[in-house]
Design an enzyme around this catalytic site. Structure first.
Site, PDB file in Angstrom:
ATOM      1  N   VAL A  25      17.948  29.725  73.150  1.00  0.00           N
ATOM      2  CA  VAL A  25      18.091  29.137  71.821  1.00  0.00           C
ATOM      3  C   VAL A  25      18.405  27.651  71.945  1.00  0.00           C
ATOM      4  O   VAL A  25      19.357  27.264  72.631  1.00  0.00           O
ATOM      5  CB  VAL A  25      19.191  29.854  71.018  1.00  0.00           C
ATOM      6  CG1 VAL A  25      19.427  29.159  69.691  1.00  0.00           C
ATOM      7  CG2 VAL A  25      18.819  31.312  70.797  1.00  0.00           C
ATOM      8  N   GLN A  79       9.127  34.631  71.383  1.00  0.00           N
ATOM      9  CA  GLN A  79      10.135  35.683  71.203  1.00  0.00           C
ATOM     10  C   GLN A  79      10.710  35.661  69.789  1.00  0.00           C
ATOM     11  O   GLN A  79      11.039  34.596  69.263  1.00  0.00           O
ATOM     12  CB  GLN A  79      11.283  35.533  72.196  1.00  0.00           C
ATOM     13  CG  GLN A  79      12.249  36.717  72.130  1.00  0.00           C
ATOM     14  CD  GLN A  79      13.481  36.545  72.977  1.00  0.00           C
ATOM     15  OE1 GLN A  79      14.340  35.739  72.674  1.00  0.00           O
ATOM     16  NE2 GLN A  79      13.576  37.332  74.047  1.00  0.00           N
ATOM     17  N   CYS A 108      20.042  39.831  73.136  1.00  0.00           N
ATOM     18  CA  CYS A 108      21.063  38.859  72.740  1.00  0.00           C
ATOM     19  C   CYS A 108      22.391  39.568  72.466  1.00  0.00           C
ATOM     20  O   CYS A 108      22.458  40.449  71.609  1.00  0.00           O
ATOM     21  CB  CYS A 108      20.627  38.088  71.502  1.00  0.00           C
ATOM     22  SG  CYS A 108      21.841  36.831  70.990  1.00  0.00           S
ATOM     23  N   LYS A 147      12.570  42.275  75.848  1.00  0.00           N
ATOM     24  CA  LYS A 147      13.631  41.834  76.765  1.00  0.00           C
ATOM     25  C   LYS A 147      14.887  42.607  76.398  1.00  0.00           C
ATOM     26  O   LYS A 147      15.328  42.570  75.248  1.00  0.00           O
ATOM     27  CB  LYS A 147      13.878  40.331  76.644  1.00  0.00           C
ATOM     28  CG  LYS A 147      14.893  39.787  77.646  1.00  0.00           C
ATOM     29  CD  LYS A 147      14.941  38.256  77.595  1.00  0.00           C
ATOM     30  CE  LYS A 147      15.837  37.703  78.700  1.00  0.00           C
ATOM     31  NZ  LYS A 147      17.260  37.922  78.472  1.00  0.00           N
ATOM     32  N   HIS A 175      17.562  42.355  81.743  1.00  0.00           N
ATOM     33  CA  HIS A 175      18.749  41.593  82.117  1.00  0.00           C
ATOM     34  C   HIS A 175      19.781  42.603  82.619  1.00  0.00           C
ATOM     35  O   HIS A 175      20.196  43.483  81.869  1.00  0.00           O
ATOM     36  CB  HIS A 175      19.287  40.829  80.908  1.00  0.00           C
ATOM     37  CG  HIS A 175      20.399  39.883  81.236  1.00  0.00           C
ATOM     38  ND1 HIS A 175      20.622  38.729  80.534  1.00  0.00           N
ATOM     39  CD2 HIS A 175      21.353  39.906  82.198  1.00  0.00           C
ATOM     40  CE1 HIS A 175      21.664  38.089  81.046  1.00  0.00           C
ATOM     41  NE2 HIS A 175      22.119  38.799  82.058  1.00  0.00           N
ATOM     42  N   ASN A 208      16.205  39.641  85.351  1.00  0.00           N
ATOM     43  CA  ASN A 208      16.979  38.520  84.837  1.00  0.00           C
ATOM     44  C   ASN A 208      18.446  38.728  85.216  1.00  0.00           C
ATOM     45  O   ASN A 208      18.984  39.811  85.010  1.00  0.00           O
ATOM     46  CB  ASN A 208      16.814  38.441  83.319  1.00  0.00           C
ATOM     47  CG  ASN A 208      17.472  37.219  82.700  1.00  0.00           C
ATOM     48  OD1 ASN A 208      17.818  37.233  81.539  1.00  0.00           O
ATOM     49  ND2 ASN A 208      17.643  36.153  83.461  1.00  0.00           N
ATOM     50  N   GLY A 209      19.068  37.679  85.788  1.00  0.00           N
ATOM     51  CA  GLY A 209      20.476  37.776  86.163  1.00  0.00           C
ATOM     52  C   GLY A 209      20.702  37.468  87.633  1.00  0.00           C
ATOM     53  O   GLY A 209      19.946  37.922  88.495  1.00  0.00           O
ATOM     54  N   ASN A 210      21.728  36.643  87.926  1.00  0.00           N
ATOM     55  CA  ASN A 210      22.113  36.260  89.292  1.00  0.00           C
ATOM     56  C   ASN A 210      21.129  35.301  89.954  1.00  0.00           C
ATOM     57  O   ASN A 210      21.052  35.246  91.182  1.00  0.00           O
ATOM     58  CB  ASN A 210      22.263  37.483  90.218  1.00  0.00           C
ATOM     59  CG  ASN A 210      23.253  38.498  89.717  1.00  0.00           C
ATOM     60  OD1 ASN A 210      24.029  38.222  88.813  1.00  0.00           O
ATOM     61  ND2 ASN A 210      23.247  39.687  90.300  1.00  0.00           N
ATOM     62  N   ALA A 232      17.616  31.455  83.442  1.00  0.00           N
ATOM     63  CA  ALA A 232      18.091  30.728  82.258  1.00  0.00           C
ATOM     64  C   ALA A 232      19.001  29.586  82.705  1.00  0.00           C
ATOM     65  O   ALA A 232      18.567  28.450  82.843  1.00  0.00           O
ATOM     66  CB  ALA A 232      18.809  31.670  81.302  1.00  0.00           C
TER      67      ALA A 232
END
Length: 484
Positions: A25, A79, A108, A147, A175, A208-210, A232
């Protein structure tokens, strides 16, 4: 041409993308996407768009998607957040000609998503999600993707992913955190969940993540078997992450600012990007942090960036041989590098340092001493504390207010009805009464209006009488003229 699905969609339309920039965002706008693509990103998402607003507001569509055509910005996935099948699909129909797929945000975890009832707060409503994806898969000319965040249980996460695939989802981004894992409670993402989903579905999966550097990307693909990896925060602090480089911060900042001049975006986006890029340097040059926060023009931001560059170059020139980065950083502060969020207070104590984790300096310390007790303060509370050092956030010390007789909100101290202003206004209007305490004078104004109307009638009466006399005189004169 029939719509491509699953592996064929990933391979042909998305060009077998492995390196993906997440939907963020106010942060994954066109200028930032172009910068990321120049430095290794193979697929980008738009920021999360609100389906209902996109549907009703032409300006919102133009600002977020219908701007200048840019062939470089493909492949691109748009998205949306939504909780109504019809609204979601109607918005997606308006966007499908400008992208390669439509993504439904089910990840989210923020409070705004809870209030709006979208994102990760839909993950228990499987019937609704099935209807949304089935309808989108039927109506859209481009594939539908999702997602998601994981459930604590791996089995439930796998069933969730399989349900989405069966409904028509053609690509799934997972995620590896639950919706409760956010901010200082984020913790480590579970690649075990992601691996289990990858094995359980036949559609492409992104992880997604780390992800903080290219070695993390390679390790994630090796351990989970996913088709691609999404970044991200790692991307925000180092846009060259997917190139495996750690460039000088001012190189990335200057290149980004040049792109913004060609593809403008709100100044708040630009400022936020520079705060991320210069994060570690701004801990050293606090005055320039304040200047960057206050500047009102793009030219002003360019000037602050130039000053930061000059300060760093001067520091490099005066650097002693063999000097090492300070504060436990892997590189000197003027080099793009990961930022690891500090964990909760208890985790900080376990690591033996306040505001740090894994030996990397975090953001400004959140712990403050208040009335002899350590308290975890938010950024807003820290700012209030700076303005007023004596301010207390202890709920037990807050003053007690008398409640409105109608709704329970605090009542006005001088209200004649013992109500809050909203309730008082309704009652005073209904009863044509005054409440000096709230500055409401319905009765006084009504009486003044009646008085004014009376005075107008008094003024008009003599005029009517005089006109009547004139009319009589004129009639008599005409009669005399007729007789003659």
């Amino acid at each position: 041409m029939p719509k491509l699905r699953g592996e064929a969609f990933w391979r042909e339309t998305l060009r077998s993308a492995h390196y993906v920039v997440a939907p963020m965002v106010d942060q994954s706008e066109l200028a930032w996407r172009l910068l990321s693509r120049r430095h290794g990103a193979q697929l980008c998402y738009t920021p999360m768009l609100h389906a209902q607003v996109f549907l009703r507001d032409a300006n919102y569509r133009r600002e977020n998607l219908y701007g200048e055509a840019c062939p470089e910005d493909r492949p691109l996935i748009v998205q949306f957040c939504a909780n109504d099948p019809e609204v979601f699909v109607q918005a997606a129909l308006l966007a499908q000609d400008y992208c390669d797929a439509i993504d439904l945000n089910l990840g989210c975890p923020q409070m705004i998503a809870k209030r709006g009832h979208y994102g990760a707060f839909l993950q228990e409503e499987w019937d609704l999600l099935q209807r949304m994806i089935l309808l989108a898969n039927e109506k859209l000319s481009v594939p539908i993707t999702c997602k998601i965040r994981v459930f604590p249980e791996i089995d439930k996460t796998v069933k969730y992913a399989q349900m989405l695939e069966k409904a028509g989802c053609q690509l799934l981004t997972v995620h590896g955190r639950t919706k409760e894992q956010k901010g200082p409670l984020a913790g480590v993402a579970s690649w075990e969940h992601i691996q289990a989903v990858r094995k359980a579905v036949s559609i492409p999966v992104f992880a997604n993540g780390n992800i903080q550097c290219l070695s993390d990307v390679e390790e994630c693909i090796r351990k989970t078997g996913v088709h691609g990896v999404m970044s991200a925060e790692g991307n925000l602090h180092n846009p060259a992450l997917f190139e495996g480089r750690n460039p000088l911060v001012w190189e990335m900042a200057e290149e980004y600012l040049e792109i913004v001049q060609k593809y403008p975006c709100p100044l708040s986006y630009v400022r936020a990007h520079l705060f991320k890029l210069w994060h570690h340097t701004l801990q050293v040059y606090q005055q320039l942090r304040e200047e960057l926060a206050k500047v009102k023009t793009l030219e002003g931001i360019v000037d602050v960036n130039r000053e930061l560059k000059l300060r760093c170059q001067e520091e490099i020139a005066n650097q002693k041989e063999g000097e090492k980065p300070k504060e436990g950083l892997p590189f000197f502060h003027w080099i793009c590098q990961p930022y690891i969020r500090p964990g909760p207070k208890e985790r900080c104590k376990e690591n033996g340092a306040s505001g740090t984790e894994k030996g990397v300096r975090g953001k400004r310390a959140l712990e403050e001493e208040e009335d002899g007790n350590a308290e975890l303060l938010s950024k807003n509370k820290q700012k209030k504390k700076l303005r007023n050092p004596n301010k207390s956030f202890d709920p037990s010390l807050k003053p007690k207010y008398a409640k409105c007789d109608q709704c329970g909100n605090p009542k006005g101290n001088k209200c004649v009805f013992n109500m809050c202003r909203g309730c008082c206004k309704k009652r005073a209007f209904k009863e044509t009464a005054d409440c000096p305490g709230h500055g409401l004078l319905f009765k006084t104004k009504y009486e003044k209006s009646l008085s004014w109307q009376s005075s107008q009638r008094v003024i008009q009466t003599p005029e009517i009488s005089r006109r009547g006399a004139v009319d009589v005189g004129e009639t008599a004169a005409l009669e005399e003229a007729g007789d003659s």
